[in-house]
Motif scaffolding. Sequence first.
Motif, PDB file in Angstrom:
ATOM      1  N   ALA A 159      -2.088  37.447  18.942  1.00 46.18           N
ATOM      2  CA  ALA A 159      -3.315  36.704  19.251  1.00 46.18           C
ATOM      3  C   ALA A 159      -3.069  35.628  20.310  1.00 46.18           C
ATOM      4  O   ALA A 159      -3.884  35.474  21.232  1.00 46.18           O
ATOM      5  CB  ALA A 159      -3.898  36.101  17.966  1.00 46.18           C
ATOM      6  N   PRO A 160      -1.963  34.873  20.243  1.00 37.22           N
ATOM      7  CA  PRO A 160      -1.699  33.923  21.332  1.00 37.22           C
ATOM      8  C   PRO A 160      -1.515  34.602  22.688  1.00 37.22           C
ATOM      9  O   PRO A 160      -1.907  34.036  23.724  1.00 37.22           O
ATOM     10  CB  PRO A 160      -0.410  33.228  20.881  1.00 37.22           C
ATOM     11  N   LEU A 161      -0.918  35.789  22.717  1.00 37.77           N
ATOM     12  CA  LEU A 161      -0.754  36.508  23.978  1.00 37.77           C
ATOM     13  C   LEU A 161      -2.107  36.818  24.604  1.00 37.77           C
ATOM     14  O   LEU A 161      -2.280  36.701  25.827  1.00 37.77           O
ATOM     15  CB  LEU A 161       0.023  37.806  23.757  1.00 37.77           C
ATOM     16  N   ALA A 162      -3.067  37.215  23.793  1.00 47.28           N
ATOM     17  CA  ALA A 162      -4.402  37.513  24.319  1.00 47.28           C
ATOM     18  C   ALA A 162      -5.000  36.276  24.982  1.00 47.28           C
ATOM     19  O   ALA A 162      -5.596  36.363  26.068  1.00 47.28           O
ATOM     20  CB  ALA A 162      -5.311  37.998  23.184  1.00 47.28           C
ATOM     21  N   ARG A 163      -4.827  35.111  24.360  1.00 47.47           N
ATOM     22  CA  ARG A 163      -5.324  33.873  24.959  1.00 47.47           C
ATOM     23  C   ARG A 163      -4.588  33.539  26.246  1.00 47.47           C
ATOM     24  O   ARG A 163      -5.190  33.178  27.269  1.00 47.47           O
ATOM     25  CB  ARG A 163      -5.182  32.731  23.937  1.00 47.47           C
ATOM     26  N   VAL A 164      -3.251  33.689  26.246  1.00 46.94           N
ATOM     27  CA  VAL A 164      -2.445  33.391  27.435  1.00 46.94           C
ATOM     28  C   VAL A 164      -2.860  34.288  28.602  1.00 46.94           C
ATOM     29  O   VAL A 164      -3.041  33.813  29.738  1.00 46.94           O
ATOM     30  CB  VAL A 164      -0.944  33.573  27.129  1.00 46.94           C
ATOM     31  N   TYR A 165      -3.031  35.582  28.320  1.00 43.68           N
ATOM     32  CA  TYR A 165      -3.389  36.499  29.406  1.00 43.68           C
ATOM     33  C   TYR A 165      -4.779  36.178  29.951  1.00 43.68           C
ATOM     34  O   TYR A 165      -4.992  36.174  31.169  1.00 43.68           O
ATOM     35  CB  TYR A 165      -3.336  37.943  28.929  1.00 43.68           C
ATOM     36  N   ALA A 166      -5.713  35.907  29.060  1.00 40.39           N
ATOM     37  CA  ALA A 166      -7.067  35.577  29.517  1.00 40.39           C
ATOM     38  C   ALA A 166      -7.071  34.302  30.344  1.00 40.39           C
ATOM     39  O   ALA A 166      -7.801  34.188  31.342  1.00 40.39           O
ATOM     40  CB  ALA A 166      -7.990  35.430  28.308  1.00 40.39           C
ATOM     41  N   GLN A 167      -6.243  33.342  29.976  1.00 40.09           N
ATOM     42  CA  GLN A 167      -6.205  32.050  30.659  1.00 40.09           C
ATOM     43  C   GLN A 167      -5.495  32.130  32.013  1.00 40.09           C
ATOM     44  O   GLN A 167      -5.898  31.474  32.969  1.00 40.09           O
ATOM     45  CB  GLN A 167      -5.509  31.026  29.761  1.00 40.09           C
ATOM     46  N   HIS A 168      -4.458  32.956  32.107  1.00 39.74           N
ATOM     47  CA  HIS A 168      -3.621  32.980  33.313  1.00 39.74           C
ATOM     48  C   HIS A 168      -3.661  34.326  34.043  1.00 39.74           C
ATOM     49  O   HIS A 168      -2.801  34.590  34.873  1.00 39.74           O
ATOM     50  CB  HIS A 168      -2.173  32.660  32.927  1.00 39.74           C
ATOM     51  N   ARG A 169      -4.640  35.160  33.760  1.00 40.84           N
ATOM     52  CA  ARG A 169      -4.641  36.525  34.283  1.00 40.84           C
ATOM     53  C   ARG A 169      -4.620  36.596  35.811  1.00 40.84           C
ATOM     54  O   ARG A 169      -4.076  37.553  36.369  1.00 40.84           O
ATOM     55  CB  ARG A 169      -5.831  37.316  33.725  1.00 40.84           C
ATOM     56  N   ASN A 170      -5.186  35.606  36.468  1.00 40.58           N
ATOM     57  CA  ASN A 170      -5.204  35.649  37.934  1.00 40.58           C
ATOM     58  C   ASN A 170      -3.829  35.402  38.545  1.00 40.58           C
ATOM     59  O   ASN A 170      -3.596  35.720  39.721  1.00 40.58           O
ATOM     60  CB  ASN A 170      -6.195  34.615  38.481  1.00 40.58           C
ATOM     61  N   ASP A 171      -2.925  34.837  37.744  1.00 41.57           N
ATOM     62  CA  ASP A 171      -1.579  34.550  38.228  1.00 41.57           C
ATOM     63  C   ASP A 171      -0.541  35.542  37.716  1.00 41.57           C
ATOM     64  O   ASP A 171       0.626  35.479  38.131  1.00 41.57           O
ATOM     65  CB  ASP A 171      -1.150  33.135  37.806  1.00 41.57           C
ATOM     66  N   LEU A 172      -0.955  36.430  36.820  1.00 32.83           N
ATOM     67  CA  LEU A 172      -0.011  37.365  36.212  1.00 32.83           C
ATOM     68  C   LEU A 172      -0.150  38.761  36.824  1.00 32.83           C
ATOM     69  O   LEU A 172      -1.237  39.146  37.250  1.00 32.83           O
ATOM     70  CB  LEU A 172      -0.257  37.457  34.694  1.00 32.83           C
ATOM     71  N   PRO A 173       0.948  39.530  36.857  1.00 27.23           N
ATOM     72  CA  PRO A 173       0.848  40.913  37.340  1.00 27.23           C
ATOM     73  C   PRO A 173       0.095  41.771  36.342  1.00 27.23           C
ATOM     74  O   PRO A 173       0.031  41.451  35.153  1.00 27.23           O
ATOM     75  CB  PRO A 173       2.311  41.350  37.449  1.00 27.23           C
ATOM     76  N   THR A 174      -0.490  42.844  36.814  1.00 28.42           N
ATOM     77  CA  THR A 174      -1.154  43.811  35.940  1.00 28.42           C
ATOM     78  C   THR A 174      -0.558  45.197  36.196  1.00 28.42           C
ATOM     79  O   THR A 174      -0.598  45.663  37.335  1.00 28.42           O
ATOM     80  CB  THR A 174      -2.674  43.859  36.191  1.00 28.42           C
ATOM     81  N   PRO A 175       0.012  45.838  35.186  1.00 27.19           N
ATOM     82  CA  PRO A 175       0.137  45.375  33.793  1.00 27.19           C
ATOM     83  C   PRO A 175       1.103  44.188  33.666  1.00 27.19           C
ATOM     84  O   PRO A 175       2.006  44.033  34.478  1.00 27.19           O
ATOM     85  CB  PRO A 175       0.697  46.591  33.060  1.00 27.19           C
ATOM     86  N   TYR A 176       0.871  43.394  32.623  1.00 28.41           N
ATOM     87  CA  TYR A 176       1.748  42.274  32.298  1.00 28.41           C
ATOM     88  C   TYR A 176       2.593  42.671  31.099  1.00 28.41           C
ATOM     89  O   TYR A 176       2.068  43.000  30.038  1.00 28.41           O
ATOM     90  CB  TYR A 176       0.923  41.024  31.988  1.00 28.41           C
ATOM     91  N   ARG A 177       3.916  42.655  31.297  1.00 30.47           N
ATOM     92  CA  ARG A 177       4.844  43.072  30.245  1.00 30.47           C
ATOM     93  C   ARG A 177       5.598  41.825  29.779  1.00 30.47           C
ATOM     94  O   ARG A 177       6.345  41.224  30.546  1.00 30.47           O
ATOM     95  CB  ARG A 177       5.811  44.115  30.787  1.00 30.47           C
ATOM     96  N   ARG A 178       5.398  41.430  28.542  1.00 30.77           N
ATOM     97  CA  ARG A 178       6.049  40.230  28.049  1.00 30.77           C
ATOM     98  C   ARG A 178       6.693  40.481  26.693  1.00 30.77           C
ATOM     99  O   ARG A 178       6.278  41.319  25.916  1.00 30.77           O
ATOM    100  CB  ARG A 178       5.056  39.071  27.951  1.00 30.77           C
ATOM    101  N   TYR A 179       7.768  39.688  26.433  1.00 28.47           N
ATOM    102  CA  TYR A 179       8.307  39.649  25.076  1.00 28.47           C
ATOM    103  C   TYR A 179       8.347  38.203  24.616  1.00 28.47           C
ATOM    104  O   TYR A 179       8.434  37.269  25.429  1.00 28.47           O
ATOM    105  CB  TYR A 179       9.678  40.314  24.974  1.00 28.47           C
ATOM    106  N   ALA A 180       8.240  38.002  23.304  1.00 26.95           N
ATOM    107  CA  ALA A 180       8.222  36.659  22.724  1.00 26.95           C
ATOM    108  C   ALA A 180       8.938  36.687  21.387  1.00 26.95           C
ATOM    109  O   ALA A 180       8.875  37.687  20.657  1.00 26.95           O
ATOM    110  CB  ALA A 180       6.788  36.171  22.544  1.00 26.95           C
ATOM    111  N   MET A 181       9.611  35.599  21.078  1.00 22.88           N
ATOM    112  CA  MET A 181      10.340  35.482  19.820  1.00 22.88           C
ATOM    113  C   MET A 181      10.120  34.091  19.251  1.00 22.88           C
ATOM    114  O   MET A 181      10.175  33.113  19.988  1.00 22.88           O
ATOM    115  CB  MET A 181      11.838  35.707  20.041  1.00 22.88           C
TER     116      MET A 181
END
Length: 491
Positions: free
Chosen positions: A92-114
Amino acid sequence: MAKQKKTPRPKAITPKGFRDYFGSDVTERAEMLAKIAGVYHAYGFDALESSAVETVEALGKYLPDVDRPNEGVFAWEEDESGWVALRYDLTAPLARVYAQHRNDLPTPYRRYAMGPVWRNEKPGPGRYRQFYQCDADTVGAASVAADAEICALLSDCLETVGIPRGDYIVRVNNRKVLNGVLEAMGVTDEVQSAAVLRTIDKFDKVGEAGVRELLGKGRLDASGAYIDGVGLAEEQAEPVIAFLTSKGESNEETLSNLRAAIGESSIGAEGVAELEQIGALLAAQGYGPDRIVIDPSVVRGLGYYTGPVYEAELTFEILDDKGRKRQFGSVAGGGRYDDLVKRFTGQAVPATGVSIGVDRLLAALREKGRIKSHAQGPVVVTVMDRDRMADYQAMVGELRQAGIRAEVYLGNPKNFGNQLKYADKRESPVAIIAGSDEFDAGKVQIKDLILGAKIAENATLEEWKERPSQFEVARTDLVAKVREILDGQDD
């Protein structure tokens, strides 16, 4: 004048559902996460560390078995932000991050988080309110090739951390197939649909007969409590049973059985076609059904999944608290969630990912003997003459520069026996001993604490003489001798 009451001392207890992690627990987790991160990185995923706190609105209501706002999360009200909560997962936080920063991120955006997540749920044995997850997600890729890749990545992660082939299976299903089954059943009510999905998710625990009862009037559970059923007629339940029992000897047979279970449902047919494509893509990379298999019993409890779903299950047996054999069970899961980012943007954004349960996987590795039950402590440089502290610090500095974990005893040096007790409590492999006589002679005493403990416990006097556990060496040979002893302990 009334006597003022003393403020009571706080109780030194861990809050219910939480636990403390000490040295070896933290070290083992860090080492395992580093291995998983290596696999994620090799697949082209970039690291992301998002906020531990999100607005309740951003988190949404997606926890399983939750029927009221803020249930299942630790939430509080801020003056400006409104209601906020600790994150309950990393998706759920990833969805917010992508929506907030989508113009600065590559598409597709591949991320990992721990990192840790928090759930305000009833704790139980092995079930805590704070636990670690490590996720990998692809946002912006509609192709099921992204789902197939996640399954391959999950398989590689398990093998990299020490779960061999044959001890795990990654199982794949598709929510579209489930929707097709619901369509074939004539179930359109959202609440009833969710109840059916929760019932299907219990298939592994209660079996076919138990699912039939739960889809109907209900059943008595193992404790004797009565569980209310969904209230479906017997004929309505048949597509579910056909679906759950459709797993065949091969992926091809399973797909054929699923086509029969969904009837004329177009969304169900779309789901079966996606599963067929995932199977083909995995087979092309060498991932056969011995590692990744299509299995209709996989549902996943979270409500945001929209397509393929997957779960990694460890298949080896362990003994439970009552000495009964059982399979270890699930350690990871995930799926496609194409509507989660849309909540923020209003536009469809495809996404898929997986989450590995760190504590569960660590427990599995301990069961398999793949990691030590405890980490080795540091070499302890004891203090015989407090006026020579600079010399002791010089010793420990040389050991550290050689890559050897070491510390100077910083407690009260008056009682030397307490220093060795401290070293034992730290599970130290070696103790360094030097007083005025040793310094004047340019020598040090090096005590092999591991061998000394074994000799003291098992050996006769003659064996003690043959295998000394304490050595006197030149001060200049300190590092070399400590390295020799440590290498011998690893044999």
